[in-house]
Write an enzyme that holds these catalytic residues in place. Structure first.
Site, mmCIF file in Angstrom:
data_model
loop_
_atom_site.group_PDB
_atom_site.id
_atom_site.type_symbol
_atom_site.label_atom_id
_atom_site.label_comp_id
_atom_site.label_asym_id
_atom_site.label_seq_id
_atom_site.Cartn_x
_atom_site.Cartn_y
_atom_site.Cartn_z
ATOM 1 C CG HIS A 72 7.358 5.426 12.398
ATOM 2 N ND1 HIS A 72 6.048 5.526 12.789
ATOM 3 C CD2 HIS A 72 7.761 6.698 12.140
ATOM 4 C CE1 HIS A 72 5.667 6.794 12.764
ATOM 5 N NE2 HIS A 72 6.686 7.524 12.369
ATOM 6 C CE1 TYR A 199 -0.491 -0.572 13.206
ATOM 7 C CE2 TYR A 199 -2.559 -1.396 12.320
ATOM 8 C CZ TYR A 199 -1.295 -0.882 12.125
ATOM 9 O OH TYR A 199 -0.842 -0.687 10.851
ATOM 10 N N PRO A 291 -7.124 -3.330 5.471
ATOM 11 C CG PRO A 291 -8.085 -1.240 5.880
ATOM 12 C CD PRO A 291 -8.401 -2.612 5.384
ATOM 13 C CE LYS A 295 2.675 -6.935 5.551
ATOM 14 N NZ LYS A 295 3.453 -5.761 5.919
ATOM 15 C CE1 TYR A 382 1.675 -2.922 10.776
ATOM 16 C CE2 TYR A 382 3.778 -1.827 10.408
ATOM 17 C CZ TYR A 382 2.404 -1.771 10.541
ATOM 18 O OH TYR A 382 1.761 -0.563 10.420
HETATM 19 P P1 RFL Z 1 -5.172 1.464 -7.419
HETATM 20 O O1 RFL Z 1 -4.463 2.413 -6.530
HETATM 21 O O2 RFL Z 1 -6.596 1.195 -7.179
HETATM 22 O O3 RFL Z 1 -4.977 2.030 -8.893
HETATM 23 C C1 RFL Z 1 -5.691 1.501 -10.002
HETATM 24 C C2 RFL Z 1 -5.783 2.554 -11.077
HETATM 25 O O4 RFL Z 1 -6.450 1.996 -12.210
HETATM 26 C C3 RFL Z 1 -7.405 2.930 -12.702
HETATM 27 N N1 RFL Z 1 -8.437 2.200 -13.431
HETATM 28 C C4 RFL Z 1 -8.514 2.138 -14.782
HETATM 29 N N2 RFL Z 1 -7.739 2.678 -15.740
HETATM 30 C C5 RFL Z 1 -8.081 2.438 -17.031
HETATM 31 N N3 RFL Z 1 -9.157 1.693 -17.396
HETATM 32 C C6 RFL Z 1 -9.965 1.137 -16.465
HETATM 33 N N4 RFL Z 1 -11.009 0.377 -16.815
HETATM 34 C C7 RFL Z 1 -9.643 1.344 -15.091
HETATM 35 N N5 RFL Z 1 -10.209 0.944 -13.921
HETATM 36 C C8 RFL Z 1 -9.462 1.475 -12.942
HETATM 37 C C9 RFL Z 1 -7.906 3.649 -11.464
HETATM 38 O O5 RFL Z 1 -8.459 4.913 -11.772
HETATM 39 C C10 RFL Z 1 -6.623 3.749 -10.627
HETATM 40 O O6 RFL Z 1 -5.913 4.957 -10.884
HETATM 41 O O7 RFL Z 1 -4.439 0.039 -7.451
HETATM 42 P P2 RFL Z 1 -2.886 -0.372 -7.282
HETATM 43 O O8 RFL Z 1 -2.002 0.475 -8.170
HETATM 44 O O9 RFL Z 1 -2.845 -1.849 -7.424
HETATM 45 O O10 RFL Z 1 -2.504 0.060 -5.795
HETATM 46 C C11 RFL Z 1 -3.066 -0.621 -4.692
HETATM 47 C C12 RFL Z 1 -3.218 0.333 -3.507
HETATM 48 O O11 RFL Z 1 -3.880 1.488 -3.931
HETATM 49 C C13 RFL Z 1 -3.982 -0.308 -2.320
HETATM 50 O O12 RFL Z 1 -3.614 -1.651 -2.167
HETATM 51 C C14 RFL Z 1 -3.688 0.419 -0.990
HETATM 52 O O13 RFL Z 1 -4.213 1.712 -1.010
HETATM 53 C C15 RFL Z 1 -4.314 -0.345 0.196
HETATM 54 N N6 RFL Z 1 -4.149 0.343 1.490
HETATM 55 C C16 RFL Z 1 -2.954 0.271 2.191
HETATM 56 N N7 RFL Z 1 -1.902 -0.391 1.656
HETATM 57 C C17 RFL Z 1 -0.699 -0.409 2.322
HETATM 58 O O14 RFL Z 1 0.244 -1.014 1.809
HETATM 59 N N8 RFL Z 1 -0.505 0.242 3.528
HETATM 60 C C18 RFL Z 1 -1.511 0.924 4.115
HETATM 61 O O15 RFL Z 1 -1.267 1.547 5.150
HETATM 62 C C19 RFL Z 1 -2.795 0.931 3.466
HETATM 63 N N9 RFL Z 1 -3.828 1.608 3.999
HETATM 64 C C20 RFL Z 1 -5.210 1.064 2.051
HETATM 65 C C21 RFL Z 1 -5.014 1.681 3.318
HETATM 66 C C22 RFL Z 1 -6.426 1.198 1.387
HETATM 67 C C23 RFL Z 1 -7.442 1.912 1.962
HETATM 68 N N10 RFL Z 1 -8.649 2.013 1.234
HETATM 69 C C24 RFL Z 1 -9.164 3.260 0.814
HETATM 70 C C25 RFL Z 1 -9.198 0.829 0.655
HETATM 71 C C26 RFL Z 1 -6.028 2.391 3.915
HETATM 72 C C27 RFL Z 1 -7.261 2.493 3.252
HETATM 73 C C28 RFL Z 1 -8.334 3.253 3.973
HETATM 74 C C1 PHB Z 2 -2.760 4.923 7.159
HETATM 75 O O1 PHB Z 2 -1.897 5.691 7.597
HETATM 76 O O2 PHB Z 2 -3.640 5.301 6.372
HETATM 77 C C2 PHB Z 2 -2.721 3.493 7.570
HETATM 78 C C3 PHB Z 2 -1.681 3.038 8.377
HETATM 79 C C4 PHB Z 2 -1.664 1.709 8.781
HETATM 80 C C5 PHB Z 2 -2.673 0.853 8.380
HETATM 81 C C6 PHB Z 2 -3.692 1.304 7.559
HETATM 82 C C7 PHB Z 2 -3.736 2.629 7.170
HETATM 83 O O3 PHB Z 2 -2.638 -0.443 8.801
#
Ligand code: RFL
Ligand code: PHB
Length: 387
Positions: A72, A199, A291, A295, A382
């Protein structure tokens, strides 16, 4: 068992680190609490910075992303049901990639499998020991206690993991801001309302339109932090979303049954330093962003960049390189923390927000529409600051 780097957590950061270390000739074992299909059932991030794209290429896990992801070149911002475009490509010559975290994680598992990577799933009671001496990790797998001795531990186990909790309280400092609202997310098998993300600021609260592909859309609404899913049947969700979007988008919106619905809290959180002895914190284990700036996953990947480089330098003879990991990673972390906080405060309705504060937000967004300088600042952050 013995390895050079024991990685706690098989989410995107743990898998990417493990794969990059492997390609640098450094051995690792990944210890994950959940079964693989549970890790792959999480619907999370959707937007990748171009630096993240480059890291996945470096890891040899980018083929499907390039075939199925969507580059995009901009996003839409909106206030008062009026939207306008911020063209990243025209402003700074850079793009983002829309490709779901679930797919990134699947591709990384495949890459690890293809290189014979060791990943232990369903490890219970993981514990880290002797982190400032000769570290080792214990856990129970299939009823038997196991032990992994290692040179370093990488804590890639997310916000609720065991790694950060294993650091003595007096050895770290944490910074936290909890926002007084959450996001209600819906995944629906409907075509996205717009080619690019929207957004939207609105006096009723923030809304976001995102997507996974041509037939799968991801939408979010700002809701009170203590709201319950039961309060949001699909029709209520779509009605509220329509109220908050730019008029043309509200008219074009195609609705359908939700296939996933969840509420997440919003917070900013940072741990300093991101290390203790021979333990390094990576990704959500070290920091959380709301979120709004997209980032979280991207920051996890930049941490992996710095840690992979530091460990590569260590095994190449620079014994002090790992000492520098935390400072290098934190400089970029705080930039993303600031940007995500700014996006969040610019776009959301705060509980105590009066009409004056609403107009101030709207004026800020109107300024963005008029000013190439203001748009450039947003674009640089961004699409992602350089490593
Ligand atoms: P994760 O993905 O949480 O993975 C951690 C893993 O560790 C395991 N674990 C354990 N394993 C062994 N022993 C233990 N004691 C353990 N405790 C936990 C877990 O089961 C898991 O598999 O962390 P990681 O790898 O640092 O990744 C980070 C990302 O997942 C997170 O920052 C993003 O999802 C945040 N996020 C977004 N980030 C973006 O860059 N762009 C986005 O558009 C974006 N949108 C979002 C998001 C997060 C969201 N939520 C659900 C908070 C949108 C949402 C709604
Ligand atoms: C998503 O697609 O889940 C998403 C995209 C942008 C954001 C957060 C979540 O800032």
């Amino acid at each position: 068992m013995r390895t050079q780097v024991c990685i706690i957590g098989g989410g995107p950061s743990g898998l990417l680190l493990s794969q990059l270390l492997h390609l640098s000739g450094i051995d690792s074992v990944v210890v994950e609490r959940h079964p693989r299909d549970r890790v792959l059932s999480r619907i999370r991030a959707g937007v990748l910075e171009w630096g993240t794209v480059g890291m996945l290429e470096k890891a040899g896990a980018a083929r499907r992303m390039h075939a199925e992801g969507f580059p995009h070149s901009g996003i839409l911002l909106a206030a008062r049901n009026h939207g306008f475009r911020v063209d990243f490509d025209a402003l700074i010559g850079r793009k983002i990639m829309v490709y779901g975290q679930t797919e990134v994680t699947r591709d990384l598992y495949e890459a690890r499998d293809a290189s014979g990577g060791r990943i232990i799933h369903e490890a219970q009671g993981t514990a880290l020991h002797d982190l400032d001496g000769a570290p080792y990790v214990t856990f129970v797998k299939d009823g038997t206690e196991q032990r992994i001795d290692c040179d370093f531990v990488a804590g890639c186990d997310g916000f609720h993991g065991v790694s950060r909790a294993s650091i003595p309280r007096a050895k770290i400092r944490t910074f936290e801001k909890v926002y007084p609202f959450g996001w209600l997310g819906v995944l629906s098998q409907t075509p996205p309302v717009s080619d690019e993300l929207i957004y939207a600021n609105h006096a009723r609260g923030f809304a976001l339109c995102s997507m996974r592909n041509d037939t799968l859309s991801r939408y979010y609404l700002q809701v009170p932090a203590d709201d319950r899913i039961e309060k949001w049947p699909d029709t209520a969700f779509w009605d509220e979303l329509r109220r908050r979007l730019p008029r043309e988008a509200a008219e074009a919106l195609v609705t359908g049954a939700s296939v996933e619905k969840s509420i997440v809290p919003l917070r900013s959180f940072v741990t300093e330093p991101m290390k203790y002895g021979r333990l390094f914190l990576v990704g959500d284990a070290a920091h959380i962003v709301p979120p709004t700036g997209a980032k979280g996953l991207n920051l996890a990947v930049s941490d992996v960049h710095y840690l992979h480089e530091a460990l590569g330098a260590f095994y190449g003879g620079d014994r002090l390189a790992p000492e520098r990991y935390s400072d290098r990673a934190l400089a970029r972390v705080w930039q993303a923390i600031r940007f995500s906080w700014w996006m969040t405060t610019t776009l959301h309705r705060f509980p105590d927000q009066d009409d004056f504060a609403q107009r101030i937000q709207e004026a800020g967004i109107a300024h963005l529409e008029q000013s190439a300088a203001a748009q450039t600042e947003l674009a640089e952050n961004y699409v992602g600051l350089p490593y």
